[in-house]
Scaffold this active site. Structure first.
Site, PDB file in Angstrom:
ATOM      1  N   ASP A  40       0.867  -1.181   0.000  1.00  0.00           N
ATOM      2  CA  ASP A  40       0.000   0.000   0.000  1.00  0.00           C
ATOM      3  C   ASP A  40       0.902   1.229   0.000  1.00  0.00           C
ATOM      4  O   ASP A  40       2.025   1.198   0.478  1.00  0.00           O
ATOM      5  CB  ASP A  40      -0.953  -0.009   1.196  1.00  0.00           C
ATOM      6  N   SER A  41       0.376   2.318  -0.550  1.00  0.00           N
ATOM      7  CA  SER A  41       1.198   3.476  -0.906  1.00  0.00           C
ATOM      8  C   SER A  41       1.623   4.365   0.245  1.00  0.00           C
ATOM      9  O   SER A  41       2.556   5.139   0.104  1.00  0.00           O
ATOM     10  CB  SER A  41       0.429   4.324  -1.910  1.00  0.00           C
ATOM     11  N   GLY A  42       0.937   4.287   1.373  1.00  0.00           N
ATOM     12  CA  GLY A  42       1.334   5.099   2.513  1.00  0.00           C
ATOM     13  C   GLY A  42       0.387   6.229   2.856  1.00  0.00           C
ATOM     14  O   GLY A  42       0.373   6.714   3.990  1.00  0.00           O
ATOM     15  N   GLY A  43      -0.413   6.670   1.899  1.00  0.00           N
ATOM     16  CA  GLY A  43      -1.298   7.807   2.144  1.00  0.00           C
ATOM     17  C   GLY A  43      -2.297   7.528   3.248  1.00  0.00           C
ATOM     18  O   GLY A  43      -2.504   8.352   4.151  1.00  0.00           O
ATOM     19  N   PHE A  44      -2.885   6.363   3.198  1.00  0.00           N
ATOM     20  CA  PHE A  44      -3.907   6.007   4.187  1.00  0.00           C
ATOM     21  C   PHE A  44      -3.316   5.957   5.592  1.00  0.00           C
ATOM     22  O   PHE A  44      -3.912   6.430   6.560  1.00  0.00           O
ATOM     23  CB  PHE A  44      -4.517   4.663   3.809  1.00  0.00           C
ATOM     24  N   GLY A  85     -11.216   4.351   0.591  1.00  0.00           N
ATOM     25  CA  GLY A  85     -12.057   5.249   1.379  1.00  0.00           C
ATOM     26  C   GLY A  85     -13.240   4.592   2.063  1.00  0.00           C
ATOM     27  O   GLY A  85     -14.195   5.272   2.438  1.00  0.00           O
ATOM     28  N   HIS A  88      -5.374 -20.220  12.723  1.00  0.00           N
ATOM     29  CA  HIS A  88      -6.764 -20.618  12.464  1.00  0.00           C
ATOM     30  C   HIS A  88      -7.515 -19.545  11.661  1.00  0.00           C
ATOM     31  O   HIS A  88      -8.204 -19.856  10.687  1.00  0.00           O
ATOM     32  CB  HIS A  88      -7.500 -20.911  13.777  1.00  0.00           C
ATOM     33  N   CYS A 128      -6.446 -26.651  14.718  1.00  0.00           N
ATOM     34  CA  CYS A 128      -7.606 -27.519  14.938  1.00  0.00           C
ATOM     35  C   CYS A 128      -7.247 -28.983  14.691  1.00  0.00           C
ATOM     36  O   CYS A 128      -7.647 -29.864  15.447  1.00  0.00           O
ATOM     37  CB  CYS A 128      -8.768 -27.097  14.038  1.00  0.00           C
ATOM     38  N   CYS A 170      -6.992 -26.395   9.616  1.00  0.00           N
ATOM     39  CA  CYS A 170      -5.747 -25.710  10.030  1.00  0.00           C
ATOM     40  C   CYS A 170      -4.983 -26.555  11.050  1.00  0.00           C
ATOM     41  O   CYS A 170      -5.566 -27.393  11.737  1.00  0.00           O
ATOM     42  CB  CYS A 170      -6.054 -24.322  10.587  1.00  0.00           C
ATOM     43  N   GLN A 176     -11.572   7.027  -5.326  1.00  0.00           N
ATOM     44  CA  GLN A 176     -12.031   7.721  -4.115  1.00  0.00           C
ATOM     45  C   GLN A 176     -13.356   8.427  -4.426  1.00  0.00           C
ATOM     46  O   GLN A 176     -13.935   8.208  -5.470  1.00  0.00           O
ATOM     47  CB  GLN A 176     -10.943   8.692  -3.622  1.00  0.00           C
ATOM     48  N   ASP A 190      -2.794   8.102  -2.757  1.00  0.00           N
ATOM     49  CA  ASP A 190      -4.117   8.709  -2.855  1.00  0.00           C
ATOM     50  C   ASP A 190      -4.333   9.689  -1.708  1.00  0.00           C
ATOM     51  O   ASP A 190      -3.651   9.624  -0.683  1.00  0.00           O
ATOM     52  CB  ASP A 190      -5.219   7.642  -2.886  1.00  0.00           C
ATOM     53  N   ASP A 237      -8.243  -6.822   1.728  1.00  0.00           N
ATOM     54  CA  ASP A 237      -7.264  -6.990   2.801  1.00  0.00           C
ATOM     55  C   ASP A 237      -7.830  -6.354   4.058  1.00  0.00           C
ATOM     56  O   ASP A 237      -8.679  -5.471   3.981  1.00  0.00           O
ATOM     57  CB  ASP A 237      -5.958  -6.253   2.481  1.00  0.00           C
ATOM     58  N   CYS A 276     -12.319 -27.631  10.665  1.00  0.00           N
ATOM     59  CA  CYS A 276     -11.272 -26.753  10.134  1.00  0.00           C
ATOM     60  C   CYS A 276      -9.999 -27.550   9.849  1.00  0.00           C
ATOM     61  O   CYS A 276      -9.552 -28.339  10.687  1.00  0.00           O
ATOM     62  CB  CYS A 276     -10.979 -25.635  11.130  1.00  0.00           C
TER      63      CYS A 276
END
Ligand code: GUN
Ligand code: ZN
Length: 378
Positions: free
Chosen positions: A92-96, A222, A341, A315, A312, A193, A146, A272, A310
């Site tokens: 991710d670009s860093g703006g957020f 956003g 898990h 479990c 995993c 946005q 952004d 994500d 599950c």
């Protein structure tokens, strides 16, 4: 360049299955990306993450630029080598992060001006610099810088300014990326946005779709929490309706199971969120019967696994709810066990959606999920 192949579509929703081929292998979509903010999924080794079937994770430019910094990352040969992760990586670009972490960020046309959290020194993150840092990190997918405003902001003029600036910053990111010689291995995504305003989203979509040939995919930004479901879904739906079919669509910061499936039904391919891994460390295990709070006293004598169905390691190896109740928030092994898990749960949820779309049974998959998840169990 990324290769994006549509394999199947649901006939009654906009859900689709596709194959995304990047420099570090194939990722089947729709997929959920676990977040490794500091180049590590907290509590897990990269080998463990890969063994759970994860083929794409997220790192944050903002954090990696502060520590270890691009010099160390370049010397290591990029973030893949630095963290020992051999599969696909998105940054991710860093703006957020600037906006969500710092009260002292000033956005100008040039970029985002912030006080370094370590030295207090004023630091400017421009679109060009964000791309340059992401080139040093070496992620397979990189995001434009952004201008992000909270979706709860009532100031329409500010939302409009941020949307228009995000388009201008996209052009600067494209120009910088085009000149870099990194285009064969790193793929730039645009970020739509426009807040919760359908008209502003529309104007953003129109301008960004015009730049389709310059980007490998589109994100919907956003929208990371706190919105009413009704408007959240409307925005996602409008975006997926207007985004080109032949590019992946990524809804940023979305991680609740019910939101993921609605987004998939509306035509989203990637998402994500820190939620599944963060909540694991607080003792919440995700299951198809809904989240289980392992700290509750009622699990102190529950000797079954989190979920008997599950696959995993937690479990399958028979770690009991009672044991997790005993050690959760006190032993790091418990955080690790529940993180394993929860990552598996998200992978099963999305893998199940892919199978159902391929088999023509996605509507039934949705019905079953919602009946179980919000049913009266646990
Ligand atoms: N993560 C969650 N939402 C956003 C967003 O709008 N922009 C960026 N860059 N990252 C995000
Ligand atoms: Zn499990």
């Amino acid at each position: 360049m990324a290769q994006f192949e549509l394999l199947a579509r649901c006939h009654t929703t906009r859900a689709r299955v596709s194959r995304l081929t990047l420099a570090h292998g194939i990722t089947m979509l729709p997929t959920f990306m676990p977040v490794a903010t500091q180049a590590a999924i907290k509590g897990l080794t990269p080998q463990q993450v890969e063994s759970l079937g994860v083929t794409l994770i997220l790192n944050n430019t903002y954090h990696l630029n502060l520590r270890p910094g691009t010099k160390v990352l370049s010397e290591a040969g990029g973030a893949h080598k630095f963290q020992g992760w051999n599969r696909n990586l998105l940054t991710d670009s860093g703006g957020f992060q600037l906006v969500s972490l710092s009260k002292f960020t000033t956005i100008t046309e040039e970029g985002a001006l912030f006080a370094s959290p370590f030295t207090g020194e004023p630091t400017m993150l421009t679109p060009e610099e964000s791309i340059a840092i992401q080139h040093a990190i070496g992620g397979d997918i990189i995001m434009q810088l952004d201008d992000v405003v909270s979706s709860l902001t009532p100031d329409r003029a500010r939302v409009e300014e941020a949307m228009e600036r995000t388009v201008r910053w996209l052009d600067r990111c494209i120009a910088h990326h085009d000149l870099s010689g990194k285009k064969d291995t790193q793929n730039l995504f645009a970020i739509v946005q426009g807040g919760l305003d359908l008209e502003l989203r529309d104007r953003c979509l129109m301008q960004m779709v015009e730049r389709k040939d310059k980007v490998a995919g589109f994100a919907i930004g956003g929208l990371s929490g706190g919105e009413e479901k009704d408007i959240f879904w409307r925005i996602i739906s409008q975006c997926t309706q207007k985004l080109p079919e032949d590019r992946p669509r990524y809804s940023m910061g979305i991680g609740f199971a019910e939101d993921l499936l609605v987004c998939v039904a509306l035509g989203v391919d990637m998402a994500d969120c820190v939620f599944p891994t963060r909540t694991a460390r607080f003792g919440i295990a995700l299951t198809f019967q809904g989240p289980v709070n392992l700290r509750l006293a009622k699990y102190a004598k529950d000797f079954g696994p989190i979920d008997p169905n599950c696959p995993c390691p937690t479990c399958a190896e028979g770690t009991s709810r009672a044991m997790l109740n005993h050690v959760i928030t006190r032993e790091t092994s418990a955080a690790q066990a529940v993180t394993i898990h929860n990552i598996t749960f998200q992978a099963q949820l999305m893998g199940g959606a892919r199978d159902a779309i391929l088999n023509g049974t996605f509507p039934n998959y949705l019905r079953t999920f919602f009946a179980n998840y919000f049913g009266d169990v646990g």
